[in-house]
Scaffold this active site. Structure first.
Site, PDB file in Angstrom:
ATOM      1  N   LYS A  54       0.844  -1.205   0.000  1.00  0.00           N
ATOM      2  CA  LYS A  54       0.000   0.000   0.000  1.00  0.00           C
ATOM      3  C   LYS A  54       0.876   1.252   0.000  1.00  0.00           C
ATOM      4  O   LYS A  54       0.642   2.197  -0.747  1.00  0.00           O
ATOM      5  CB  LYS A  54      -0.916   0.011   1.230  1.00  0.00           C
ATOM      6  N   GLN A  98      -4.893  -1.130   9.773  1.00  0.00           N
ATOM      7  CA  GLN A  98      -4.854  -2.478   9.194  1.00  0.00           C
ATOM      8  C   GLN A  98      -5.526  -3.482  10.132  1.00  0.00           C
ATOM      9  O   GLN A  98      -5.163  -3.588  11.305  1.00  0.00           O
ATOM     10  CB  GLN A  98      -3.386  -2.881   8.938  1.00  0.00           C
ATOM     11  N   ASP A 121     -11.315   3.271   4.319  1.00  0.00           N
ATOM     12  CA  ASP A 121     -11.774   1.879   4.275  1.00  0.00           C
ATOM     13  C   ASP A 121     -13.305   1.806   4.225  1.00  0.00           C
ATOM     14  O   ASP A 121     -13.873   0.752   3.931  1.00  0.00           O
ATOM     15  CB  ASP A 121     -11.301   1.130   5.538  1.00  0.00           C
TER      16      ASP A 121
END
Ligand code: NAD
Length: 300
Positions: A54, A98, A121
């Site tokens: 990422k 994460q 997200d």
């Protein structure tokens, strides 16, 4: 094999190109550099790989990447304090924590402490509610990537029968909302669904998000249907004789590809689109926060 392969890798490269072009315009016209902060707690090897790639792709499209690696025993108070700082940081337009988190941290509390405008997200309860009511929101990356591939392949999805297998908050449920938003007739199937093969057989679009290797065989697929395989499963590959594992989806690729009209492979399908959509969401969040035009075609 009859099905057209939907090449997620190539499509993701195209999306990243669109993101990079928009980032260049933001820099040139407004002096703004979009920034993505990724927070990783602990040293889970798979999570480390995701975070590294990422960060690399964030920089490749011209955005700023901020990585925060915290010890496995980081307290909730310290994590919430870091998120508070990132919420207030004007250089940070997107925040991703994460998952999964270590057991001592409350996932809902942590996710809901992120500023919804920076929640790239799309897991914050406000974004979930906005998506559910058809309003502008940050959309979870994996289902967004699936939607983009379906739109690219079909154009309009209006009136199509879609079956989503899996009802998780991060894939199944938001996927169903997005398909509903595009006027599909949507069924969500799950572990308690009766006659799953018959349910899947009536679908024009099948999205499999279960986490069970190759559980969907070709004889569940309606001829000509489009199959999107979200699953990522590692299985032993003794025939290769090198002791390594092989990556497979939730769909039995060879038999489904015989019947389907189009299908995503694993790897090289949904996976690359997820990261591309994270970058797209970050540039979208940046544009919204500065009140400037957001890129077209990169959100739901
Ligand atoms: P999850 O475990 O949270 O949810 C799985 C869902 O499958 C559950 O809702 C459950 O009801 C359903 N299910 C379980 N057994 C079933 C059965 N026998 N029949 C029908 N439904 C059944 O998983 P998740 O987080 O949604 O992830 C699903 C898969 O997608 C995993 O393989 C995961 O690794 C993968 N994934 C891939 C990406 C990507 O970027 N490609 C992103 C997220 C998740």
């Amino acid at each position: 094999m009859g099905a057209q392969i939907i090449d997620g890798k190539a499509f993701a490269a195209k999306v990243r190109g669109q993101v990079a072009a928009h980032v260049a315009r933001l820099k040139a016209d407004h002096g703004i550099t979009p920034g993505l902060a990724v927070v990783l707690i602990g040293e889970d090897p798979a999570s480390q790989v995701y975070v590294r790639s990422k960060g690399k792709m964030t920089v490749e499209v011209g955005m700023a990447s901020f990585e925060h690696k915290l010890d496995l025993d980081t307290s909730e108070t310290d994590l919430l304090a870091l998120i508070g700082q990132l919420n207030a940081d004007l250089k940070v337009h997107g925040i991703l924590v994460q998952l999964p988190l270590p057991k001592h941290l409350d996932e809902d509390l942590v996710i809901n402490s992120i500023d919804p405008a920076k929640d790239v997200d799309g897991f914050h309860i406000s974004n979930v509610g906005l998506l559910g009511t058809g309003q502008k929101s940050m959309v979870p990356c994996t289902p967004l990537g699936c939607l983009m591939m379906l739109r690219e392949h079909h154009g309009s999805l209006s009136g199509m029968d879609a079956v989503v297998i899996g009802r998780s908050n991060i894939v199944g449920k938001p996927m169903a909302q997005l398909l509903l938003g595009d006027s599909c007739t949507v069924t969500i199937a799950h572990s308690r669904t009766k006659n799953l093969p018959d349910v899947v057989r009536r679908a024009d679009i099948v999205v499999a998000a279960v986490g069970r290797a190759e559980m969907v065989p070709g004889d569940w697929i309606k001829p000509g249907a489009t199959v999107i395989d979200v699953g990522i499963n590692r299985i032993d590959a003794p025939e290769k004789g090198d002791g390594k594992t092989q990556l497979v989806g939730d769909v039995h690729f060879d038999s489904c590809a015989e019947v389907a009209g189009a299908i995503t492979p694993v790897p090289g399908g949904v996976g690359p689109m997820t990261i591309a959509c994270l970058l797209a969401n970050t540039v979208t969040a940046c544009c919204r926060s500065h009140g400037v035009d957001e890129p077209e075609g990169l959100t739901a």
